[in-house]
Design an enzyme around this catalytic site. Structure first.
Site, PDB file in Angstrom:
ATOM      1  CB  CYS A  86      -0.992  -0.062   1.144  1.00 16.92           C
ATOM      2  SG  CYS A  86      -2.423   0.979   0.843  1.00 16.92           S
ATOM      3  CG  HIS A 186      -3.327  -3.288   3.675  1.00 19.03           C
ATOM      4  ND1 HIS A 186      -2.406  -2.622   4.445  1.00 19.03           N
ATOM      5  CD2 HIS A 186      -3.963  -2.346   2.943  1.00 19.03           C
ATOM      6  CE1 HIS A 186      -2.488  -1.319   4.200  1.00 19.03           C
ATOM      7  NE2 HIS A 186      -3.431  -1.128   3.284  1.00 19.03           N
ATOM      8  CD  GLU A 188      -0.585  -5.438   5.977  1.00 20.20           C
ATOM      9  OE1 GLU A 188      -0.399  -6.029   4.895  1.00 20.20           O
ATOM     10  OE2 GLU A 188      -0.946  -4.246   6.043  1.00 20.20           O
TER      11      GLU A 188
HETATM   12  N1  GLN Z   1      -3.559   6.261   0.660  1.00 21.47           N
HETATM   13  C1  GLN Z   1      -2.454   6.053   1.536  1.00 21.47           C
HETATM   14  C2  GLN Z   1      -1.246   6.852   1.104  1.00 21.47           C
HETATM   15  O1  GLN Z   1      -1.218   7.358   0.032  1.00 21.47           O
HETATM   16  C3  GLN Z   1      -2.080   4.601   1.587  1.00 21.47           C
HETATM   17  C4  GLN Z   1      -3.138   3.861   2.320  1.00 21.47           C
HETATM   18  C5  GLN Z   1      -2.652   2.648   3.014  1.00 21.47           C
HETATM   19  O2  GLN Z   1      -1.447   2.388   3.121  1.00 21.47           O
HETATM   20  N2  GLN Z   1      -3.568   1.919   3.539  1.00 21.47           N
HETATM   21  O3  GLN Z   1      -0.308   6.982   1.842  1.00 21.47           O
END
Ligand code: GLN
Length: 207
Positions: A86, A186, A188
């Site tokens: 992410c 994610h 995890e």
């Molecule tokens: N939208 C977040 C960002 O740009 C990432 C979201 C996440 O890691 N769950 O940092």
């Protein structure tokens, strides 16, 4: 010597990765330790590193301030497996669209990809779906939370998963380039440990 895996722990969902990695090591029967990296001086002793989800601008600022960003570049250069999930995916990229650039986002530049933040819009801020990944036979439970995506990947980047039927290469949600792997979701946050297993298996275990 035991294997040592580091999780960048300045901000984000750190503990969940630590737990997933520990249970994988136990299942694999490997002796290993999982450490949380908050400062300079630890990355070089790790055999593999995870950059978790969280807030990419915050994580970027903190790893630079703590002197961890350059250490991550060295680890990548040394061929150590690095997985970003992410927000971590954003940090791994070489390039970002406007949504990334306007915040002055630090990009480690470890993967030849362009990323976009919050790529799935407001209506679909968070969702979960069975995701087909090229590395597994069965779909993986993909948990997406304000997820980014890769909008462009250079030759040499293996696309592991795309979302939707977009044949133009938009919305790549999992990719690997050599020792570097980026996931928009994610792993995890599920009980399915296949991705963490796959990641750990890239370490050359020493006896
Ligand atoms: N939208 C977040 C960002 O740009 C990432 C979201 C996440 O890691 N769950 O940092």
């Amino acid at each position: 010597m035991v294997v040592k895996i580091g999780v960048i722990g300045l901000q984000g969902d750190v503990e969940e990765h630590v737990r997933a990695l520990k249970s994988c090591l136990a299942e694999m029967g490997e002796h290993g330790e999982v450490v949380i990296i908050k400062h300079h001086g630890i990355v070089s002793s790790c055999d593999a590193i995870v950059i978790p989800g969280g807030e990419s601008t915050t994580i970027g600022r903190l790893i630079e301030r703590e002197g961890v960003a350059d250490e991550l570049r060295e680890a990548a250069e040394a061929g150590k497996p690095i997985m970003g999930t992410c927000a971590g995916m954003i940090l791994l990229a070489k390039d970002g669209d406007e949504s990334v650039k306007r915040t002055g986002q630090l990009l480690l530049g470890l993967m030849d990809v362009r990323v976009k933040r919050n790529a799935f819009g407001r209506q679909r801020e968070s969702f979960e779906l069975p995701l087909k990944l090229s590395i597994f036979d069965e779909p993986f439970p993909g948990v997406f939370i304000r997820a980014p995506c890769i909008t462009h990947a250079a030759a040499g980047v293996d696309v592991l998963a795309r979302l939707g039927d977009d044949a133009t290469g938009e919305r790549i949600v999992a990719a690997r380039q050599g020792n570097i792997m980026a996931l928009a979701f994610h792993p995890e946050l599920t009980t399915d440990r296949r991705i963490h297993h796959y990641f750990i298996a890239q370490i050359n275990f020493r006896s």
